[in-house]
Scaffold this active site. Structure first.
Site, PDB file in Angstrom:
ATOM      1  N   ASP A 125     -26.974  -6.127   3.167  1.00  0.00           N
ATOM      2  CA  ASP A 125     -26.491  -7.104   2.188  1.00  0.00           C
ATOM      3  C   ASP A 125     -27.290  -6.974   0.897  1.00  0.00           C
ATOM      4  OD1 ASP A 125     -28.944  -8.269   2.794  1.00  0.00           O
ATOM      5  OD2 ASP A 125     -28.076  -9.625   4.270  1.00  0.00           O
ATOM      6  N   HIS A 133     -22.898  -0.478   8.476  1.00  0.00           N
ATOM      7  CA  HIS A 133     -22.658  -1.811   7.913  1.00  0.00           C
ATOM      8  C   HIS A 133     -23.605  -1.995   6.732  1.00  0.00           C
ATOM      9  CE1 HIS A 133     -21.315  -6.055   8.207  1.00  0.00           C
ATOM     10  NE2 HIS A 133     -22.517  -6.304   7.695  1.00  0.00           N
ATOM     11  N   ASP A 181     -19.618   3.095  16.641  1.00  0.00           N
ATOM     12  CA  ASP A 181     -19.822   3.387  15.222  1.00  0.00           C
ATOM     13  C   ASP A 181     -18.687   2.776  14.413  1.00  0.00           C
ATOM     14  OD1 ASP A 181     -20.617   4.387  12.812  1.00  0.00           O
ATOM     15  OD2 ASP A 181     -20.037   6.465  13.222  1.00  0.00           O
ATOM     16  N   GLU A 226     -25.874  -1.971  11.431  1.00  0.00           N
ATOM     17  CA  GLU A 226     -26.581  -2.383  10.214  1.00  0.00           C
ATOM     18  C   GLU A 226     -28.030  -1.907  10.257  1.00  0.00           C
ATOM     19  OE1 GLU A 226     -27.030  -6.235   7.268  1.00  0.00           O
ATOM     20  OE2 GLU A 226     -26.693  -6.600   9.396  1.00  0.00           O
TER      21      GLU A 226
END
Length: 626
Positions: A79, A412, A464, A473
């Site tokens: 993020d 991710h 995956d 992530e």
């Protein structure tokens, strides 16, 4: 359910007890890639020597609304939020890696990059600590950030800054940041004495702030609770900071702090099964044990011995020699939780690595309740975890992006999953990013080289998929402890033997078989008198005994020695009595693994199997060259 349990038990028997063998992994390459990952996580104005070229400047107004410059630092994971607690832990463990293994890092050309990675964090912490009793601990918030899928270069999410102060304390956050600054002051002591002194000044102030105004940081910065909740409280961080300040200053005040508060703050009472951004006790206990082994315990020797007992219980539990052992997957990986389990793998492996060296220094073994452990066995364990990460696992998957051939392609991660801002500056909207980029099934347009993803589940399974954030992530604190382990494994410059002992093979260890001329002729086969262009080499890489039965692990290397690409491959395997990984079974034969469609000229592929007999008969029954 019954069959799954049976299979799991079988694999535990076959893999869980495997002693470490000499690996073919390129630890130097893995080290370089793992350090490079930090450049992909940078926030702020990127420098001219930025090596991750698909990233650009971001977060250039961070802190402006609060009247403070908070440009810089690291995004923690996939993020675009800057969380102070895990960022500080990342920097502390990077520093510890450099302090212990700086010589190996330098000899492999990575010390400068590692120090740059530390400084990117500490420069930010200096900005985030504008007053003795004020520390900014977060920029942005997870709720608004997770609602959007955007590149950091053009994020439109809330960039509010959150702080702790004397009225809204955060001893855990301030303590961890003090530890990071103290450890970093050691790193810069020779190369930049004035910067080192500045870091140490901040470390002293932050420790005093943390100790005097006590409280959990997530009670003050409540937006962090859903993402980085301080479950363990702040006592471990206060001890952790004191331990690092003692390492940095040799000031008896901090030694006394560890001695006088060890019992009341849990340093001598908690026997841990994890070490990470939240729980620091195992790290504290390891550092205090080092002090004790150096003969510096003084009047606190009795207390420090209790710290050491807990440190050694942690080490014993890693190798299954304690009354309460750390759980592992059937393939042998430490397993703590489903969400980003890999953070605990690398941090525990690092502690085991440094402790093996501490034991060697003091010329002693580890005395566990279920048997003794030598320093080399402890290092072997760390090596086994690294080898698993790099591909020696039931799936033959590398969990480091960009290392090997079979690594995660749908990570991710906002930045890597969206076309580079430097390539296409067309604005990606908050929700449009989910529709266009998050949901696409293809590989990431930008390879997040060196990122260590969350990893497999308790049964070594891994999907995956970009939406599988628990497994795909990455995080900065996954990589930071790994630097030291990889540096230690690369060379023996510390004086300890890197060629770890293996078990002498009973069966013939190497069998080289040229593949026969194929029966069918998709391409013209070589003349009968000519050797086949596809060769097979088998090697027994390890053996161990379980319940009176000896098991063997075989590595099989298939090499394309032709001048063309191998497109079709059929392998016949007979006399195989155990599990096999790294090939795909099709009917009664085997072919390329799922992640490989061909084998270029001069390249090799490897697959492994385990059973309790001499090598299986492995032959290439058919192939096609184009």
């Amino acid at each position: 359910m019954g069959s799954r349990t049976t299979i799991s038990i079988l694999v535990v028997l076959l893999l869980g007890l495997v002693q470490l063998a000499i690996s073919g992994h390129d630890y130097k390459q893995a080290l370089s890639k793992s350090i490079l990952f930090f450049e992909a996580q940078r926030s702020g104005h990127l420098p001219p020597n930025q090596r991750v070229s698909w990233r650009s400047h971001s977060g250039l107004y961070d802190g402006k609304s609060s009247g403070v410059d908070l440009v810089g630092g690291y995004y923690d994971a996939g993020d675009n939020v800057k969380f102070g607690l895990p960022m500080a832990f990342t920097v502390t463990t990077m520093c510890w890696s450099i302090i212990e293994y700086g010589g190996q890092l330098e000899s492999n050309g990575e010390l400068g990059h590692a120090i740059d990675a530390v400084k990117w964090g500490t420069d930010y912490f200096i900005k985030a600590h504008p007053e003795p009793n004020v520390l900014y601990g977060e920029v942005g918030d997870g709720k608004s950030d997770h609602y959007c899928w955007q590149r950091p270069e053009e994020m439109t999410t809330d960039r509010r800054a959150y702080k702790i102060d004397r009225n809204n304390p955060g001893s855990d956050l301030a303590g961890e940041t003090a530890a990071a600054m103290a450890a970093a002051s050691i790193v810069f002591r020779r190369s930049d004495p004035s910067y080192s002194a500045e870091l140490l000044r901040h470390a002293h102030q932050l420790f005093e702030f943390a100790d005097k105004y006590r409280g959990k940081y997530d009670s003050s910065i409540t937006v962090a609770q859903k993402y980085y909740r301080s479950v363990s409280g702040y006592n471990d961080e206060l001890l952790w900071a004191a331990a690092w300040l003692y390492q940095a200053t040799n000031d008896k005040y901090y030694l006394d702090y560890l001695g006088k508060n060890g019992d009341s703050m849990g340093g001598t009472g908690w026997s841990m099964t994890e070490f990470g951004w939240d729980v620091k006790y195992a790290g504290v206990q390891t550092l205090v044990a080092k002090v004790l082994m150096q003969g510096k315990g003084g009047e606190h020797t009795a207390v420090f011995e209790r710290y050491q007992q807990k440190a050694e219980q942690f080490m014993c539990s890693l190798l299954g020699k304690s009354t309460k052992n750390i759980k592992k997957t059937p393939g042998g990986l430490i397993f703590r939780q489903s969400w980003n389990n890999m953070q605990f793998v690398t941090s525990a492996s690092f502690l085991a690595t440094v402790y093996s060296d501490y034991l060697s220094y003091s010329k002693r073994d580890l005395l566990c309740s279920q048997g003794n452990i030598s320093p080399s066995q402890l290092l072997e364990f760390s090596k086994s975890q690294v080898d698993y990460i790099l591909g020696d696992n039931p799936r033959a998957t590398s969990y480091m992006v960009g290392y090997g051939e079979n690594y995660p392609r749908q990570v991710h991660h906002r930045g890597s999953s969206i076309v580079s801002f430097n390539v296409d500056q067309k604005f990606v909207t908050c929700r449009g990013g989910y529709a266009t980029w998050f949901s696409r099934k293809g590989s990431d347009p930008n390879v997040l080289t060196g990122a260590l993803v969350g990893g497999p589940d308790a049964y070594d399974n891994f999907a995956d998929q970009r939406d599988n954030y628990e497994q795909t992530e990455p995080a900065t604190y996954n990589n930071a402890p790994l630097l030291g382990v990889l540096a230690r494994l690369i060379s023996g410059s510390t004086g300890f033997d890197q060629l770890l002992p293996g078990v002498s093979p009973t069966p013939s260890p190497v069998i080289i078989k040229p593949a026969p001329v194929p029966q069918r002729k998709p391409t013209k086969p070589p003349a009968a008198s000519s050797p086949s262009p596809i060769t097979i080499s088998q090697k027994m890489t390890n053996s161990w005994k379980n319940e009176g039965k000896v098991y063997y692990r075989y590595s099989t290397i298939l090499t394309n020695r032709s001048t063309k690409t191998l497109k079709i491959l059929k392998i016949s395997i007979t006399k195989l009595y155990g599990p096999i990984w790294g090939v795909t079974k099709t009917g009664n034969s085997f072919s390329f693994p799922s992640w490989m469609q061909s084998l270029p000229s001069g390249k090799s592929m490897e697959f492994v199997y385990i059973h309790s007999a001499s090598p299986a008969d492995v032959l290439v029954s058919n192939y096609s060259l184009e």
